[in-house]
Design a protein around this motif. Sequence first.
Motif, PDB file in Angstrom:
ATOM      1  N   ILE A 261       0.902  -1.056   0.072  1.00 22.25           N
ATOM      2  CA  ILE A 261      -0.142   0.193   0.260  1.00 22.25           C
ATOM      3  C   ILE A 261       0.744   1.080  -0.014  1.00 22.25           C
ATOM      4  CG2 ILE A 261      -1.551   1.214   1.226  1.00 22.25           C
ATOM      5  CD1 ILE A 261      -2.904  -1.345   2.385  1.00 22.25           C
ATOM      6  N   GLU A 262       2.000   1.224   0.775  1.00 24.24           N
ATOM      7  CA  GLU A 262       2.812   2.471   0.911  1.00 24.24           C
ATOM      8  C   GLU A 262       3.326   2.623  -0.538  1.00 24.24           C
ATOM      9  OE1 GLU A 262       6.890   3.810   3.316  1.00 24.24           O
ATOM     10  OE2 GLU A 262       6.045   2.122   3.650  1.00 24.24           O
ATOM     11  N   LYS A 263       3.875   1.549  -1.369  1.00 22.04           N
ATOM     12  CA  LYS A 263       4.359   1.676  -2.642  1.00 22.04           C
ATOM     13  C   LYS A 263       3.434   2.396  -3.578  1.00 22.04           C
ATOM     14  CE  LYS A 263       7.761  -2.142  -2.537  1.00 22.04           C
ATOM     15  NZ  LYS A 263       8.198  -3.465  -2.941  1.00 22.04           N
ATOM     16  N   GLU A 264       2.240   1.918  -3.317  1.00 24.42           N
ATOM     17  CA  GLU A 264       1.139   2.509  -4.304  1.00 24.42           C
ATOM     18  C   GLU A 264       0.916   3.873  -4.046  1.00 24.42           C
ATOM     19  OE1 GLU A 264      -3.301   1.241  -5.688  1.00 24.42           O
ATOM     20  OE2 GLU A 264      -3.003   1.041  -3.705  1.00 24.42           O
ATOM     21  N   PHE A 292      -4.930  -5.801  11.187  1.00 18.64           N
ATOM     22  CA  PHE A 292      -4.436  -4.929   9.837  1.00 18.64           C
ATOM     23  C   PHE A 292      -4.809  -3.482  10.223  1.00 18.64           C
ATOM     24  CE2 PHE A 292      -5.663  -3.154   5.859  1.00 18.64           C
ATOM     25  CZ  PHE A 292      -4.531  -3.128   5.358  1.00 18.64           C
ATOM     26  N   GLU A 293      -6.052  -3.341  10.388  1.00 21.37           N
ATOM     27  CA  GLU A 293      -6.638  -1.800  10.335  1.00 21.37           C
ATOM     28  C   GLU A 293      -5.997  -0.940  11.213  1.00 21.37           C
ATOM     29  OE1 GLU A 293     -11.176  -0.342   9.884  1.00 21.37           O
ATOM     30  OE2 GLU A 293     -10.624  -0.859  11.681  1.00 21.37           O
ATOM     31  N   GLU A 294      -5.587  -1.398  12.392  1.00 20.64           N
ATOM     32  CA  GLU A 294      -4.838  -0.350  13.451  1.00 20.64           C
ATOM     33  C   GLU A 294      -3.642  -0.063  12.844  1.00 20.64           C
ATOM     34  OE1 GLU A 294      -5.091  -2.207  17.295  1.00 20.64           O
ATOM     35  OE2 GLU A 294      -7.216  -2.242  17.535  1.00 20.64           O
ATOM     36  N   LYS A 295      -2.767  -1.059  12.578  1.00 17.57           N
ATOM     37  CA  LYS A 295      -1.559  -0.686  11.976  1.00 17.57           C
ATOM     38  C   LYS A 295      -1.654   0.189  10.546  1.00 17.57           C
ATOM     39  CE  LYS A 295       0.547  -4.860  13.934  1.00 17.57           C
ATOM     40  NZ  LYS A 295       1.434  -6.204  13.763  1.00 17.57           N
ATOM     41  N   PHE A 296      -2.592  -0.259   9.695  1.00 17.22           N
ATOM     42  CA  PHE A 296      -2.634   0.402   8.719  1.00 17.22           C
ATOM     43  C   PHE A 296      -3.105   2.205   8.831  1.00 17.22           C
ATOM     44  CE2 PHE A 296      -6.009   1.997   5.691  1.00 17.22           C
ATOM     45  CZ  PHE A 296      -5.124   2.255   4.433  1.00 17.22           C
ATOM     46  N   LEU A 297      -4.073   2.281   9.701  1.00 16.56           N
ATOM     47  CA  LEU A 297      -4.239   3.750  10.125  1.00 16.56           C
ATOM     48  C   LEU A 297      -3.196   4.433  10.695  1.00 16.56           C
ATOM     49  CD1 LEU A 297      -7.895   3.325  11.393  1.00 16.56           C
ATOM     50  CD2 LEU A 297      -7.296   4.160   9.268  1.00 16.56           C
ATOM     51  N   ASN A 301      -1.435   7.713   9.300  1.00 19.91           N
ATOM     52  CA  ASN A 301      -1.319   8.945   9.784  1.00 19.91           C
ATOM     53  C   ASN A 301       0.210   9.533   9.848  1.00 19.91           C
ATOM     54  OD1 ASN A 301      -3.863   8.934  10.768  1.00 19.91           O
ATOM     55  ND2 ASN A 301      -3.680   8.069  12.681  1.00 19.91           N
ATOM     56  N   GLN A 302       1.393   8.629   9.977  1.00 22.86           N
ATOM     57  CA  GLN A 302       2.533   8.830   9.966  1.00 22.86           C
ATOM     58  C   GLN A 302       2.859   9.436   8.659  1.00 22.86           C
ATOM     59  OE1 GLN A 302       4.840   5.624  11.262  1.00 22.86           O
ATOM     60  NE2 GLN A 302       3.838   5.640  13.130  1.00 22.86           N
ATOM     61  N   LEU A 303       2.405   8.797   7.561  1.00 22.68           N
ATOM     62  CA  LEU A 303       2.627   9.299   6.018  1.00 22.68           C
ATOM     63  C   LEU A 303       2.203  10.483   5.847  1.00 22.68           C
ATOM     64  CD1 LEU A 303       3.621   8.398   3.274  1.00 22.68           C
ATOM     65  CD2 LEU A 303       1.315   7.576   2.849  1.00 22.68           C
ATOM     66  N   TYR A 304       0.840  10.795   6.014  1.00 20.00           N
ATOM     67  CA  TYR A 304       0.262  12.190   5.621  1.00 20.00           C
ATOM     68  C   TYR A 304       0.944  13.326   6.537  1.00 20.00           C
ATOM     69  CZ  TYR A 304      -2.373   9.736   2.240  1.00 20.00           C
ATOM     70  OH  TYR A 304      -2.728   8.974   1.100  1.00 20.00           O
ATOM     71  N   LYS A 305       1.256  12.790   8.023  1.00 21.01           N
ATOM     72  CA  LYS A 305       1.608  13.873   8.798  1.00 21.01           C
ATOM     73  C   LYS A 305       2.962  14.488   8.386  1.00 21.01           C
ATOM     74  CE  LYS A 305       2.834  14.691  13.653  1.00 21.01           C
ATOM     75  NZ  LYS A 305       3.043  14.290  15.017  1.00 21.01           N
ATOM     76  N   ALA A 306       3.953  13.701   7.849  1.00 15.97           N
ATOM     77  CA  ALA A 306       5.318  13.984   7.386  1.00 15.97           C
ATOM     78  C   ALA A 306       5.005  14.780   6.072  1.00 15.97           C
ATOM     79  CB  ALA A 306       6.265  12.834   7.323  1.00 15.97           C
ATOM     80  N   ILE A 348     -10.643   7.983   5.876  1.00 18.77           N
ATOM     81  CA  ILE A 348     -11.103   9.448   5.478  1.00 18.77           C
ATOM     82  C   ILE A 348     -10.905  10.471   6.574  1.00 18.77           C
ATOM     83  CG2 ILE A 348     -12.593  10.986   4.213  1.00 18.77           C
ATOM     84  CD1 ILE A 348     -11.164   8.788   2.559  1.00 18.77           C
ATOM     85  N   TYR A 349     -11.182  10.263   7.741  1.00 18.87           N
ATOM     86  CA  TYR A 349     -11.057  11.190   8.981  1.00 18.87           C
ATOM     87  C   TYR A 349      -9.399  11.366   9.194  1.00 18.87           C
ATOM     88  CZ  TYR A 349     -10.965  12.810  13.621  1.00 18.87           C
ATOM     89  OH  TYR A 349     -10.718  13.407  14.828  1.00 18.87           O
ATOM     90  N   ASN A 350      -8.617  10.182   9.245  1.00 20.85           N
ATOM     91  CA  ASN A 350      -7.274  10.562   9.479  1.00 20.85           C
ATOM     92  C   ASN A 350      -6.671  11.242   8.391  1.00 20.85           C
ATOM     93  OD1 ASN A 350      -7.384   9.254  12.037  1.00 20.85           O
ATOM     94  ND2 ASN A 350      -6.898   7.122  10.949  1.00 20.85           N
TER      95      ASN A 350
END
Length: 821
Positions: A261-264, A292-297, A301-306, A348-350
Motif C-alpha cells: 500500500i505504501e508503494k502504491e 491490520f486496520e489499526e496498523k494501517f491507520l 497518519n505517519q505518512l500524511y503527517k510528514a 478518510i477522517y485521518n
Amino acid sequence: MSAAKKYKPMDTTELHENTENIAACLKKAENVAAAGTAASSLGRSAFAAQNMNSASTNGERLPNFSKLSGSHGEIRTASTTSNLLNRVGAIHNSKPGDVKKIVIKNFKAKPTLPDNYSEDTYVKLEEAVIAIQLSKPIKYSLEELYQAVVNMCSHKMDAQLYTKLKELTEQHVKRNIKLKELTGGSMDKLILLEKINHWWLSFCQQMIMIRSIFLYMDRTYVLQNSSIHSIWDMGLDLFRIHFAQNSVVQKRTVDGLLTLIEKERQGSTVDRGLLKSLVRMLCDLQIYTSSFEEKFLDATNQLYKAESQRKMQELEVPEYLQHVNKRLAEENERLRHYLDSSTKHPLIYNVEKELLAEHLTSILQKGLDSLLEDNRLNDLTLLYGLLSRVKNGTSELCGNFNGFIKKKGRTIVIDPEKDKSMVQDLLDFKDKMDVIVRSCFEHNEKFTNSLREAFEFFINQRANKPAELIAKYVDMKLRSGNKGTTDEELEKTLDKIMVLFRFIHGKDVFEAFYKKDLAKRLLVGKSASVDSEKSMLSKLKQECGGGFTSKLEGMFKDMELSRDINIAFRGHALSNNRDVHNLDLCVSILTMGYWPTYAPTEVTMPPQFINPQQIFNKFYLEKHSGRKLQWQPTLGNCMLRAQFDAGPKELLVSLFQALVLLLFNDKPILSYEEILAATLIEDGELRRTLQSLACGRARVITKTPKGREILDGDQFDFNNEFTNKLFRIKINQIQMKETNEEQKATEERVFQDRQYQIDAAIVRIMKMRKTLSHNLLITELFNQLTFPVKPADLKKRIESLIDRDYMERDKDNQNQYNYVA
C-alpha cells in the motif's frame, strides 16, 4: 400399519397366470436368500434400488442399506414366502365383490450396519479428505462418499464423524502454517504474500469440496446443535486460530500488505487483486480490525503527517489543495478496490485530519486573501469543499472571509483619494463577493450573513461620507446624458445601490444630499427618466417607510401642480395680456418644507423678464390668497434666439447666462466690471458664467486677453463669427464643485435635524414612562434612534430639555429623571 385395497373379480385365465407367477416368485426368493449372505457392497445405488423393488413387491418398506445380516435376510425371505402363499389362498377363495385387507408390518428388528463398517468408512472418508487437502485424485466417487456420510449420520455416528473431520482440518492447517517458506525471514514480501494468498484460496476450495461431501451432516447434525460451527465456519475458525497464534506469519503478512500500500501511495503499480484477496481473507477470519486496520491507520497518519508538513512549505495554497484532493480521491479508490468498507470513516477522517485540520489556520492565513483578491473561483470552490469536511472548517473559513472583507472594504472607504470611485468600487466588490458566496460557498447562509455584517461594519467606519457619495452616485446615474445604459441595466444598478444603502447607519445624511440633487434634476430638467426617479423613490419608501420619502414625494407633487398652474397661466396671459404672448414663461412653484433651503439672491432683471414675472405674481396670488412667492434666479434657465454671421441659432442657457448675453444687445464690448454692475450677480457665480460663455466649447463671446481664468479688467465682446452644425445649442453652466463649507452646511442641517429627533424621542419616552433612570433612558434611545449617535450627544440633549422644563432630575436621586407635564 394397515391398508385396504379393492380388487375386481378375476377370471380363470388370470388365476392360472397368477399361480405360475407366484411359483416363479417363490423360486426367486430362495435365490435372493442365498445371495444375500454373500453380498459385499453396502452403499451401491443399484443394490439399494433392488431392495426397494423387492420391498414394494411385498408391500414392505426397507431402509436404504445395500447389505444386511444373514439372519435378517432369512427372516425377510420367509416373510416373503408366507405372504405369497397367503395371497394364493386368498385369490382361490375370493368371491366377486369381496374386499380384502392387506396388512403391512414393520421389521421385527431394526436394520444394523455390517461389522467394521464405521472403521472402514472412517478410513475411506479420511483418505478422501487428505487427498483433497493435498490436491490429489480421490479413489472413490463423490456419490459413494456422500452416501457413506449419510449412513454414518443415520446411525448416530455424526458427532464422531464431525470430530474426526475437525481433527483432519486442524492437522492440515498446522502443517501448512509451519512451513519454512512462510516462517523464514529471507523470502521477498511480495512472494510471501502470493504464497499465502495461494494457500488461502486453495484452503477455501478444499473446504468447499469437503463440505459438499459432508453436506448431509452439515444440514442435519450441525443445524441440530447450535453449539458447534458449520463445516465452513469450523475451517475458518481453525485457520484463524492458528494464523493468529503464529505471530511471525501474521506479522509478515500484515507488513507485506502495508508495504504494498505504501508503494502504491508513492506512485508505484501494485497487484490490487492480491491486496483485495488477502484483505478479504483477514475479513473472513475476523482479524481485519485487530491485526491490520489499526496498523494501517497508524501508518497512514505517519505518512500524511510528514507529507503535509513538507508540502505546506513547498507548495502554494492552490497547489496544496489540489494535492489534498488528489490524495482523498486515491484513498477512496483504495476503499473501492480492496479495503473493507468499515475502514472508510476512520481512514478518510485521518487523512483529512493530517492534511487539512492540522494546517487549517496556515492554509487560510497563507492563501485565502490571495484567492479572494485574484477571484480564483475554482480554487475557492475546492477550498470550501475540503474545509467543509473537517470540524470547524467552514466556521474558520467564514471568519477569515469576514476579516478579508472588512480589511479590503476599509481601504476603499477610508482613503479620501478614492472618493471619486468609492461607490463604484463598493458595487464591484459586493458583486465579486456575492459571486464567490453563491458559486463557491454554495450560497451558505452563514457566509451570506457574514458578508452582510462585514459590509455594514466597514462602510460606517467613515461617518457620513459614504452616504453622501452614494447619493451623488445615484444622481449621476439618474441624470440625463447617462448614455449607453438601458432601463433594465439602470434598474439593476439602482437595486445594487439599495443594497449599499441598507448598510448605512446615517440614512438621514443620504436623504439630505439625495434631496438636494433631486431638486436640481427636477428643476433644471436633467432627470433621465421620470419612471426611474419614481422607481428609486419607491425603493427608498419600501426600505425606510413613508416618513423618509414624504418630502421627496412632495417634490414630485409640486412639479405636477406646477404644470397645471403653467397651463392655466398661459390661457390667462393669452386672453388678458398681449405683452407676454411672445414669452414662453414656465414657473415651478415649490413648497419650502419639501425642497432644500436656497439662500435668496437679488439680481438685476431686464424689463422683458420683469413684466411677465409681475403678471404671474398677480395671477397666482389671486388664486391663492395669503401665500407669498419668493423668486430664485439661481434655478432658472432660458432659451435665447441669437443672430450670427453664419445664421440664427437657439441657445439653451441658465438665467445668469441669459442676463449676461442680453447686455450685448445694447453694447458690443463690455468689461468684467460693467457686467458685474449691470447684473449684480455674485462675483464667483459671474466668473463661472463668463467662463462658460467665453472659454467653453460653445464660445458665443470672446475674452481679451485670452485665457481660461476670468480676471478683473477682462474685456468681452459678442462673437459674430460663432459657428456650430447644430441649430439648438445647449451651453452648460460650469458647475462649482461642492466646497467644504457647503458640505459642512449640509451636514450641519442633518445634525440639527438629528437633534430635533433626539429631543422628540426623549420627550416621547419620558411621557410614557414618567420616571426613568439615566442608563435606562440612554438604552431606550439607542433602540429607537435610526442614526448613529454618541452618549455624550444624548446627554447634552437631556440637559437641554431639563433647561427648557420638559423634564427634571429627581430630588432624591440625581441619576433619575421625572417627566414634567
